[in-house]
Structures are given as structure tokens and as C-alpha cells.
Enzyme design. Structure first.
Site, mmCIF file in Angstrom:
data_model
loop_
_atom_site.group_PDB
_atom_site.id
_atom_site.type_symbol
_atom_site.label_atom_id
_atom_site.label_comp_id
_atom_site.label_asym_id
_atom_site.label_seq_id
_atom_site.Cartn_x
_atom_site.Cartn_y
_atom_site.Cartn_z
ATOM 1 C CG ASP A 255 -0.277 -0.398 2.502
ATOM 2 O OD1 ASP A 255 0.712 -1.162 2.491
ATOM 3 O OD2 ASP A 255 -0.736 0.057 3.553
ATOM 4 C CD GLU B 217 8.273 1.232 5.511
ATOM 5 O OE1 GLU B 217 7.182 0.672 5.681
ATOM 6 O OE2 GLU B 217 8.401 2.469 5.361
#
Length: 627
Positions: A381, A581
Site C-alpha cells: 500500500d 524500511e
């Protein structure tokens, strides 16, 4: 939203008309209107019946439209989550635009003792009763309210010192000969201590005071704003824990996820009350397999099998199940993502509301919100993969996509369950799941494989997916994504020499291989699961698959990609002091950006893939990691 019930129909319009118009269902007004006019028109029977029939017809057709458009399931959230969304919305209306806090930080708050939710709601109503015309309140008053009535986000998650952590485990990365790289790897290994937590006792004792969910064992969190365990992240965390020889911690992560499956019927996106309406890529069986492969823990396998069967049913039934009929009339059963939610996501409700602002009807908004939540269930997402008209975000249609990678994970689950049943002595069960895996492999060839492209392509559904539909070549998404190459992770594909040769050639010519690793896509949309970003999970799956093949070129490509990723991760770490990340793979030594939140550090799955790559490929003493 609560319905409004009144004994006296004459009061309906005069006192509550505005509430009906603001209701979650715009049809409530029409449904209730005849009761109001009954007393007024009962002396004019023909007129009354005509008006009643008109309202009933309009209402029935509109409700039917609602059913046709969004008939999917919705899992209700908790009263605390619903209230915290109000606090979140007020905060975002009150702070100056450049000072707006992370919306998730409000949904992660917990109630401060001795106050209960009713008391805090009353205090909040008093605070907002004199709000400004834009429904904001003075920031200092809001901050005072939050400080008085809530414990801070993350305070119900306590640091835990892992019992199996050793700063220099015996034999740790012995094939990393370069001392500079070896020292850095020890630092990455040490980050597990920073990310190790346990849920506080208060969450178990009073779960209604928290959005954090109780878990039986300590956890490894991703880091930064992600203050809870996440489902698919945990697979790559466990890959790293295996390298770090932290087997007890890894087994605890699996135990926690199994407890969620036993409670809800599926592993949640994350261990929060607002994540109960969706799952994430199903990798629990792969986690169990990785642990067993090292520890030979048969007891864990036996405990896992009934849990995995429950999860398997979730992904292969109901709205997740789709059937595609090929040109020969053969039906192929595959799966899609499908969130059980059709409203703004609580952790990002204002973002979702703003994104849906251009839709004119409630039904359009509900479908859009479900597709956004479904994209979150995919773990990717957001990405142009899920958009019918990329990069237009409002064309998000994730429920209409049959994704390659989801079905890779489910094929792996079938193979894992077959393997576990075999070692547990259930030969019949093992045979059933081997048969299921063969059927899904055939579906990969019939539905996803594109011979000209040399890739597996996502498939767009022509209908809502509830009934079988016939395969059409034009429904394959011919855009290039890293996920198109995910099936090479599966042994039955990476052991096929002819197939591997085609896939290696396609990947080489795809434009995805960048200076620091594999691009997520070729489209720079501003979304984080698109160019110029690369993500640890996709690097590991493709690299591992190619490395397992017998292709010399495939093996060399795997090592080259892994070294690019390791080198860039090292340079980012030395520059920023943290593991990120995601990476910006178009340049060496840059971390990724884009999406709905700031870049995050920590970072669970990135640490895991770095350690797994170093264990797999090592690092020669003569090979410099600096530019």
C-alpha cells in the site's frame, strides 16, 4: 453510525432531519419520511398511498443498488477505535498544516486510569462543544486533554530483553571475511534488542482500554511508527533471527500469529484492534517451515497444522476465492485480497476521506474505501498495480485484481502443509495438499504466465469475482512489476531450467534491475510501492529463487542483486545511523520515500534480509563495500 429511533413520528423532521442526512446510509431519510407524513395525510387516503408507494419504490431501488455495489462483509471495530478517530480528526483540523502529528499516533493511544471511555467522551464533548467554525480547537487545549486522559502511543508495549540474544553468536556469519562488513553485520544483529518488546499486562487485564491486542509471547516490531507486530514482516524478521540463532524469539513470533488465527480465523494485518478487518500476505506456513528447517522442532509443526488449515480455508473461500475458466473449459481456483471493511481506515481516516472526496455517492466511496483497505491487506500500500488508470489514485480497484504474489504465497502454503503433514505421519492429508499445489501450478500457467513477456502477470477480473469468469488475454496487466517475478521463489518453478532461462532473460531486459537492487515498478507515481523504491521482501524472494536454480546466469544475477542491496543498505546506515524500511534503488546509498507517511527506520524485515543475504553469499575480504 447509530440509527435514530423515536416513538412520536411527528418529531422526526423537526428535530432530527439533519442527522438523517448525515447518516452513514443516505436512504434513512426516505425510509423514515412516510411515518412522519402518515398523521398529516391520513385524511387523504389516495394521496397518502401514492406518496408512500413513491418513497418505498425509491428506497427499495436505492437499497438494492447499495447491495449490488458493495455486498462484501464488514468486521466492526471497537468503541475505543471509533472514539479515537474523532480525536484524530479534531487534531488534524486543529494543528497548522506543517505541524500535523502522525494520524496513527492518536489511534494507538490507550485510556489512562482511572478514567473510563464514557468519562473521556464526555470531557471531549465539552472540549469540542465550543469549537471554531472549522471544527478545530486550540492546540494547547487539545494537547492538555490528550495528556490528561491518555497514556501515550506505544506506552503499553514494553521493552523485552530477548533470552536468546548473544552479541557474538558462535559461528555467526563465518563466511563474511571482510572485517568492515562483519562489524556492521554485528551492529545489524544488535538491532534485534532494540525491536524486542512485550505487550504490557494492562492490555491482557483490560483489553477494552487499548487498541493494542494481547499476545502470549514477546514480539519483534518493525520500528518507528509501527509499534505492534505485523504479519508478513515477521517472515523476513524470522529469516534474520535464524541467522542470529535466536530460535526462541522466532518461535514466539509464530506462537503469537497462531494465537491470532485461533481467535479470528486469520492472521491480522497487525496486532491492533483496528486491523481485525483484514489480513496480510499469508506467510505463516513459511515461518514454521524456516524454523523447522533449522531446529527440527516437530512439536511446533504438529501445533501449526490445524492453525494453518484454518488460515488456508480463509484464503480459499468466500470473497477471497475466485474461479477463472480457461479456453478449454477448465476451472482454475485462485485467490485475491479482499478486506472486510468499506470505510476509511482508522489509522489513516483523514487521508482516506480526502482521497474519496471526489466521489459523488456513498456507494462509490464505500467501494473505494474497501479497495484501499484491500491494498493494505496486500502489504503493498500503495502501488499502481492496484489502479485501473495509473497513476490516478481514485481508480484504485484492488478487489478486482487476482495477484501473482498472493497465489505464490498460497502455493507455498500448500507445499508447506503437505510437507508438515508428511513428517507428522498424515500421508493422506499430505497427498491432498500436493494435489492442490499441482492444481494451482496449472492455474499459474493458464492464468498468469505470459510467454511473450517471460513473466507472470496479474489478472484483472471482468466482474465482481463472485462467479466463474472466462479468461481473456487482454485482462492480463502487462505493466512490469517486481511481483511478476515472485513465482521464481517456488522450487517447482526455479528447478525448471527452460523456464528459468526465460525468466532470467525477461528480468535482465525488464528495466527493473537498478544500481541498488530491484525496482518495485517502472512507474514513478509518488506511491511507495512504485519506482524509485525497492523493498527487502521482493529482493529476497527473487534472489533466493534465482540462487536455487541450476542456471549459472541466474545464480550470478542473484548474487549481484544481493550485493547491490547489501552495499546500499550499508551506505544508508553509515550516513543516517539507521536501517530503513525501503531503499531508493535508482541510486546507491539512498533510502526510499513517497506514500502517506514519512520514511521509517528500525527496521525489522530490512535487518532480516541483510543478515540472510550475508549468510547466503558472504562477503570476501578483498571486496570493498565502500563506493
Amino acid at each position: 453510525m447509530k440509527s435514530h429511533k423515536h416513538n412520536n413520528p411527528n418529531l422526526l423532521i423537526s428535530t432530527h432531519t439533519h442527522k438523517l442526512f448525515l447518516s452513514s446510509s443516505p436512504f434513512n431519510f426516505l425510509i423514515s419520511l412516510p411515518s412522519f407524513i402518515y398523521l398529516k395525510l391520513q385524511r387523504f387516503t389516495p394521496l397518502f398511498f401514492f406518496f408512500f408507494f413513491l418513497c418505498f419504490s425509491l428506497t427499495t431501488s436505492m437499497v438494492a443498488s447499495d447491495t449490488d455495489t458493495d455486498s462484501g462483509p464488514v468486521v466492526p471495530t471497537t468503541a475505543l477505535v471509533t472514539f479515537l478517530q474523532r480525536v484524530q480528526l479534531t487534531a488534524l483540523r486543529s494543528y497548522p498544516k506543517k505541524q500535523i502529528p502522525d494520524p496513527k499516533s492518536y489511534i494507538d493511544l490507550s485510556l489512562k486510569r482511572p478514567y473510563n471511555l464514557s468519562t473521556i467522551e464526555s470531557a471531549f464533548n465539552d472540549l469540542t462543544s465550543e469549537s471554531r467554525h472549522d471544527q478545530s480547537v486550540p492546540v494547547e487545549k487539545l494537547e492538555k486533554f490528550v495528556k490528561e486522559y491518555f497514556d501515550g502511543a506505544g506506552e503499553d508495549l514494553l521493552h523485552h530483553e530477548p533470552v536468546d540474544f548473544f552479541s557474538n553468536p558462535s559461528g555467526f556469519l563465518s563466511n563474511v571475511e571482510n572485517e568492515q562488513v562483519r562489524e556492521w553485520a554485528r551492529e545489524v544483529h544488535g538491532l534485534w534488542r532494540n525491536l524486542s518488546c512485550r505487550v504490557s499486562d494492562s492490555v491482557r487485564e483490560s483489553p477494552d482500554r487499548h487498541t493494542l491486542l494481547p499476545l502470549p509471547e514477546p514480539v519483534i516490531i518493525p520500528g518507528s511508527r509501527f509499534r505492534e507486530v505485523y504479519y508478513w514482516d515477521s517472515y523476513w524478521v524470522i529469516k534474520g533471527l535464524m541467522t542470529s540463532q535466536m530460535f526462541t524469539t522466532a518461535k514466539g513470533l509464530v506462537t503469537n500469529l497462531m494465537s491470532l488465527v485461533e481467535t479470528y480465523g486469520y492472521a491480522l494485518n497487525g496486532a491492533r484492534a483496528y486491523y481485525t478487518n483484514r489480513s496480510q500476505p499469508p506467510l505463516l506456513s513459511s515461518m514454521v517451515y524456516e524454523i523447522y528447517n533449522v531446529t527440527k522442532d516437530e512439536e511446533l509443526v504438529k501445533k501449526a497444522i490445524p492453525v494453518l488449515l484454518k488460515e488456508y480455508k480463509f484464503w480459499n473461500s468466500g470473497k477471497h476465492k475466485v474461479v477463472i475458466r480457461d479456453a478449454n473449459g477448465h476451472d482454475h481456483v485462485l485467490s485475491r485480497y479482499y478486506a472486510m471493511w468499506n470505510m476509511p481506515r482508522p489509522e489513516s481516516s483523514v487521508f482516506d476521506e480526502e482521497s474519496a472526496a471526489g466521489f459523488s455517492t456513498m456507494l462509490e466511496k464505500q467501494r473505494f474505501h474497501r479497495d484501499i483497505a484491500t491494498a493494505a491487506e496486500s502489504g503493498c500500500d500503495f502501488s499502481t498495480r492496484w489502479m485501473r488508470d495509473p497513476p490516478n489514485f481514485t481508480t484504485m480497484a484492488t478487489t478486482s485484481v487476482v495477484p501473482v504474489d498472493l497465489n505464490v504465497f498460497l502455493l507455498k502454503m500448500e507445499l508447506d502443509i503437505a510437507f508438515m503433514m508428511k513428517i507428522s505421519g498424515d500421508k493422506n492429508g499430505s497427498g491432498r495438499f500436493l494435489k492442490a499445489s499441482k492444481a494451482r501450478e496449472k492455474a499459474f500457467k493458464a492464468v498468469f504466465w505470459n510467454e511473450k513477456a517471460g513473466q507472470w502477470l496479474d489478472y484483472w477480473l471482468s466482474s465482481n469475482g463472485d462467479e466463474p469468469e472466462t479468461w481473456k488475454a487482454e485482462n492480463q496487466n502487462t505493466n512490469v512489476f517486481a511481483s511478476n517475478f515472485a513465482p521464481i521463489w517456488i522450487n517447482s518453478f526455479n528447478s525448471d531450467e527452460v523456464l528459468v532461462k526465460k525468466v532470467v532473460k525477461a528480468l535482465k531486459n525488464s528495466g527493473l534491475i537498478a544500481p541498488a537492487g530491484i525496482l518495485t515498478s517502472l512507474t514513478n507515481s509518488g506511491q511507495q510501492w512504485d519506482s524509485p523504491n525497492g523493498w527487502a521482501p521482493q529482493q529476497e524472494m527473487i534472489v533466493t529463487g534465482l540462487a536455487r536454480s541450476s542456471s549459472k546466469e541466474g545464480k550470478e544475477m542473484a548474487e549481484d542483486i544481493a550485493r547491490r542491496w547489501i552495499k546500499s543498505s550499508y551506505l544508508v546506515y553509515k550516513k543516517s545511523g539507521t536501517i530503513h524500511e525501503k531503499l531508493k534503488v535508482t541510486e546507491l546509498g539512498e533510502y526510499g520515500g513517497g506514500g502517506e507517511y514519512m520514511p521509517q527506520t528500525g527496521f525489522g524485515w530490512s535487518n532480516g534480509v541483510i543478515l540472510a543475504f550475508l549468510e547466503e553469499f558472504g562477503w570476501p575480504s578483498h571486496l570493498n563495500i565502500e563506493p
